[in-house]
Each structure stands twice: as structure tokens, then as C-alpha cells.
Design a protein around this motif. Sequence first.
Motif: not given
Length: 251
Positions: A48-57, A82-87, A114-117, A120-129
Motif C-alpha cells: 500500500g501507500t503511506i503519506v506523511v503530511l507536515k502542516f504549517d499550523q 511529535d504532537p507539536g510538529a503538526h504531522e 487535502v489540497t482541494a479541502a 491549510g498549507k502543508f508539505d509532503v514529508l515522506s511517501t512510502e510505497v
Amino acid sequence: MQLLSNTHYDFIKWRWHALALSAVVILAGVGVMVSRGGLPLGIDFSGGTIVVLKFDQAVSEDQVRGAAAAIPGDKVVQAYGDPGAHEILVRLPQTGQEEGFNLEAGAKQVVAAVTAANIGKFDVLSTEVVGPVIGADLQRRGIFATFASILGITIYIALRFRPSFAVGAIAATFHDILVTLAFLAFFGYDLSLNVVAALLTITGYSVNDTIVIFDRVRENLGKMRREGLEATVNASVNQTLGRTVITAGTT
């Protein structure tokens, strides 16, 4: 450590209570696994696929879960790191295609949803397939590694001590593994390569502690011939109690 020196606890007296408690925990774990269709396999084994997203807020799991609702199939959305990392971690199951570009399409779907929703702004921290063929191979290797280690332990203890000691050591090792699996089921953990590595680590420390106690039992069998087996076992466990608490407790 002074509390664990020169102790005289009667462990054998409470053996049936301990066995009953272990049986309740293990059976409860089995019940949870059966009700959920088994211990869920992590992406390492199922594919499967795992995507980790890191939000600015700060963004809640429900917000991301709602955004990912447009993606077909069952999904897992959970806080990550970490809860404060917004991941936020989003896991999509393997859908049957083996081609890499089809599997990678899942990551693109998550980003697009997530972009369409607009939560908030985010970056893709990692993708695992992980493809299904690799996942099945890892599953076989994980099972083989576990049983190979237990077989090696059995042979070692049978040769170093006696076959009856080996039976007791393997029973204790299986007990520790089953109790651990029960708690994994209680708290909803997936069975992944990291979990298999942790189980093998627990197995190693458990057997190591068992060997230390067995060694003391063997010594005391020669010194306490008139005391009987129960008294010998109690004395041996008490004499190694400090080491057991420190080693097993930290593990």
C-alpha cells in the motif's frame, strides 16, 4: 536495589494466580483479534501507500480524514511524530495493482484531496510505497525469522541444560510473545517489520533472563537436594530478582 537483595518471596505460591491472569490477557487479546479479523498487517506486509503530511499550523485528524473521504477504499488517518510538529499520516491499502505507477497514484490522490479541502498549507514529508509481492515476501521472512529463532533457542537450551528445561523456556517465551501480541491488539497496533523486530528483541531478552535463572536453579539443585523443587525454584528466582527487574523492566 536494596529492596531486591536477600528477598524471600514465595513466587511458586502465586503461580496459579499468575497463570490465570496471563490466560485472561491472552484470551482477551485473541478475542479482540478475532473480532477485528486478525491482527491488522502494516504496510510492510500488506502493501500500500503511506503519506506523511507536515502542516504549517495545527490540523486535526478529523479534518484530514474528511478531506481524504473522497479517496475510495478504507483509509487510516492518524497523528504522527511529535504532537507539536503538526504531522499527519495517511495510509491507503493495496488495491490489487502491482505496477509502481499505480501504487504511487495513491500518494498523488492524498495530496490532491487535502489540497482541494483547503484545510491549510502543508508539505509532503515522506511517501512510502510497498508492492503486494514485496509485502508477501516480507511476511514470509518475518514468520520464518521468528520460528527460526525459537527453534535455535530450543536446541541451545536443550544442549546446555536438559530437554525439560528447553520446554519450560519455550513455554515462557511463547507466553511473553502472546501477551505482547494481546496488548498490540488492545491498542490497535499494526503488525509491521518494526513490531516483528521488537518481538524478536523481547524474545532474546526473555530467553536470556530464563537462562540466567535456569543456571541458578541448576546450581541450587546440587546444594538444596533436601529442600525440594519448589523451594529450589523460589530461592533461584529470588537470588536473580534484581537482575530480572532491571533487565526485563527496561526492555
